[in-house]
Design a protein around this motif. Structure first.
Motif, PDB file in Angstrom:
ATOM      1  N   CYS A  46       0.834  -1.207   0.000  1.00  8.95           N
ATOM      2  CA  CYS A  46       0.000   0.000   0.000  1.00  8.95           C
ATOM      3  C   CYS A  46       0.864   1.250   0.000  1.00  8.95           C
ATOM      4  O   CYS A  46       1.392   1.643   1.040  1.00  8.95           O
ATOM      5  CB  CYS A  46      -0.920  -0.026   1.224  1.00  8.95           C
ATOM      6  N   PHE A  47       1.026   1.886  -1.163  1.00 11.16           N
ATOM      7  CA  PHE A  47       1.739   3.156  -1.237  1.00 11.16           C
ATOM      8  C   PHE A  47       0.923   4.234  -0.512  1.00 11.16           C
ATOM      9  O   PHE A  47      -0.308   4.272  -0.642  1.00 11.16           O
ATOM     10  CB  PHE A  47       1.939   3.590  -2.683  1.00 11.16           C
ATOM     11  N   PRO A  48       1.574   5.118   0.207  1.00 12.43           N
ATOM     12  CA  PRO A  48       0.845   6.231   0.845  1.00 12.43           C
ATOM     13  C   PRO A  48       0.185   7.119  -0.207  1.00 12.43           C
ATOM     14  O   PRO A  48       0.663   7.244  -1.332  1.00 12.43           O
ATOM     15  CB  PRO A  48       1.946   6.989   1.600  1.00 12.43           C
ATOM     16  N   LEU A  49      -0.920   7.737   0.163  1.00 11.75           N
ATOM     17  CA  LEU A  49      -1.606   8.660  -0.736  1.00 11.75           C
ATOM     18  C   LEU A  49      -0.658   9.798  -1.111  1.00 11.75           C
ATOM     19  O   LEU A  49       0.062  10.320  -0.269  1.00 11.75           O
ATOM     20  CB  LEU A  49      -2.862   9.208  -0.073  1.00 11.75           C
ATOM     21  N   GLY A  50      -0.680  10.169  -2.379  1.00 13.76           N
ATOM     22  CA  GLY A  50       0.193  11.238  -2.850  1.00 13.76           C
ATOM     23  C   GLY A  50       1.520  10.761  -3.397  1.00 13.76           C
ATOM     24  O   GLY A  50       2.358  11.583  -3.792  1.00 13.76           O
ATOM     25  N   THR A  51       1.745   9.439  -3.455  1.00 14.09           N
ATOM     26  CA  THR A  51       2.991   8.904  -3.997  1.00 14.09           C
ATOM     27  C   THR A  51       3.130   9.271  -5.473  1.00 14.09           C
ATOM     28  O   THR A  51       2.188   9.106  -6.247  1.00 14.09           O
ATOM     29  CB  THR A  51       3.038   7.372  -3.841  1.00 14.09           C
ATOM     30  N   ARG A  52       4.293   9.757  -5.866  1.00 13.33           N
ATOM     31  CA  ARG A  52       4.554  10.149  -7.245  1.00 13.33           C
ATOM     32  C   ARG A  52       5.366   9.061  -7.960  1.00 13.33           C
ATOM     33  O   ARG A  52       6.199   8.397  -7.338  1.00 13.33           O
ATOM     34  CB  ARG A  52       5.331  11.477  -7.289  1.00 13.33           C
ATOM     35  N   PRO A  53       5.159   8.884  -9.261  1.00 11.36           N
ATOM     36  CA  PRO A  53       5.895   7.852 -10.001  1.00 11.36           C
ATOM     37  C   PRO A  53       7.316   8.286 -10.337  1.00 11.36           C
ATOM     38  O   PRO A  53       7.645   8.616 -11.480  1.00 11.36           O
ATOM     39  CB  PRO A  53       5.045   7.667 -11.266  1.00 11.36           C
TER      40      PRO A  53
END
Length: 302
Positions: free
Chosen positions: A115-122
Motif C-alpha cells: 500500500c503506497f501512501p496517498l500522494g505517492t509520485r511515479p
C-alpha cells in the motif's frame, strides 16, 4: 563483495535510476496516444499476419522458425531476472532511505510494499524498474507472432490479454498504483523460471513429466490474489492506498483469469486421466496481467 557492490550500483544506485521520473515529455511510450496506438497496431499486425499466412500456406503443418523461439525465451528469461534483481535491490534502497518517514504512521515494510501512501509520485528507483517492466511487455507480446507463424493459429483471447498486460503496466506508472512492487517481483520471478524452462525445452532438452508452465502460473495467480486481499484490508485500515482505482481493475482481471486457470486445470487433469498420453492443453499466462495460450502437455510450444 566488489562484484555485488557493482551490481547494486548499476541496478539501484545509478543516477539515471535514482532520478527517474515518469513523464509524458521525457519517458518513451508514456502518453495515452502512444498506448492506444501501440495496442491497435499490435492487434492489427497479428490479424494481418494470420490472414496472409492462411492465404500463402494452405497446409497446417508447423513452419520451422529455427532458433527464434529459443532466442525469444532466453531473452525474456534474462530480462525478467534482471528486472527482478533491480526491483528487489531498488525496493530495499527505497525502504532504507524513507523508513524514517514511516515512523509517525507506524508503517511497516510489508505494508509499504502492499500500500503506497496517498500522494505517492511515479519517480525514483522502483518506478524506473516498473517502467522497464512496462517496456518488456511489448517484447513479451512478440510471442503471439511466433505462435501465429509456427501454427497459423490466432487467439483473440491471447491478443486481448497481451493488450491488457500493456495497458495495466501503463496504469501502474500513470497512477502510482499500490502493490505494483510485489506484483513485479512475483511476476518476473515466475517468468524467469518459465521462460528459462521454455528455452531448455526449445533446445531439445527433456521436459518435465507434469505441466510445469501451468503450475507456475497457478502459483503466481494465487499469490497475487492473496496480496490483493492484503491491499484491500490496508486500504481501509490505513485510510487509503494510492492508485486504488487502477488496483480495482487489476483485481478484477486477476480474479477472472485465476478462475479460468482453475477451471482449465481441472479439465486438463480429467482429460489426462482419460486420454493417457494424448496431447492436452496447458495454459501459459502473464501478471498483472497474463496471456493464455494452448500448449502441449509437455510444453512443446516454446
Amino acid at each position: 563483495m566488489t562484484s555485488f557492490h557493482s551490481l547494486r550500483y548499476y541496478l539501484s544506485e545509478h543516477p539515471s535510476i535514482v532520478s527517474f521520473r515518469w513523464s509524458h515529455a521525457q519517458s518513451w511510450g508514456s502518453t495515452w496516444s502512444f498506448l492506444f496506438t501501440a495496442i491497435a497496431f499490435y492487434i492489427s499486425a497479428a490479424v494481418l499476419l494470420h490472414v496472409l499466412l492462411l492465404i500463402l500456406f494452405r497446409h497446417r503443418r508447423p513452419l520451422p522458425l529455427g532458433p527464434l523461439p529459443a532466442a525469444h525465451s532466453l531473452c525474456m528469461a534474462l530480462i525478467s531476472a534482471t528486472i527482478f534483481a533491480g526491483t528487489i535491490l531498488s525496493a530495499a534502497a527505497e525502504i532504507r532511505d524513507t523508513r524514517w518517514l514511516w515512523r509517525r504512521s507506524r508503517t511497516t515494510t510489508f505494508q509499504w510494499l502492499l500500500c503506497f501512501p496517498l500522494g505517492t509520485r511515479p519517480s525514483g528507483r522502483v518506478f524506473f524498474w516498473s517502467y522497464i517492466y512496462y517496456l518488456s511487455r511489448f517484447l513479451h507480446a512478440l510471442r503471439s507472432f511466433i505462435t501465429i507463424i509456427r501454427y497459423r493459429k490466432l487467439s483473440f483471447f491471447k491478443l486481448f490479454n497481451h493488450s491488457i498486460l500493456i495497458f495495466m503496466s501503463f496504469l501502474w506508472l500513470e497512477f502510482s498504483q499500490s502493490f505494483q512492487v510485489l506484483a513485479i517481483l512475483l511476476t518476473t520471478l515466475v517468468y524467469s523460471v518459465v521462460y528459462g524452462y521454455r528455452f531448455w525445452t526449445a533446445i531439445g532438452l527433456p521436459s518435465a513429466c507434469f505441466p510445469f508452465v501451468v503450475n507456475c502460473q497457478i502459483v503466481l495467480l494465487s499469490c497475487n490474489l492473496l496480496c490483493h486481499f492484503g491491499v484491500l484490508l490496508l486500504h481501509y485500515i490505513k485510510g487509503g492506498c494510492n492508485g486504488i482505482g487502477a488496483w480495482v481493475f487489476n483485481s478484477v482481471l486477476n480474479g477472472a483469469i485465476l478462475l479460468l486457470f482453475l477451471n482449465f486445470y481441472v479439465k486438463m487433469h480429467l482429460r489426462k486421466g482419460k486420454a493417457g498420453d494424448r496431447d492436452g492443453a496447458a495454459a501459459a499466462g502473464d501478471d498483472n496481467g497474463f496471456v493464455t495460450e494452448k500448449l502441449d502437455v509437455k510444453d512443446k510450444d516454446t
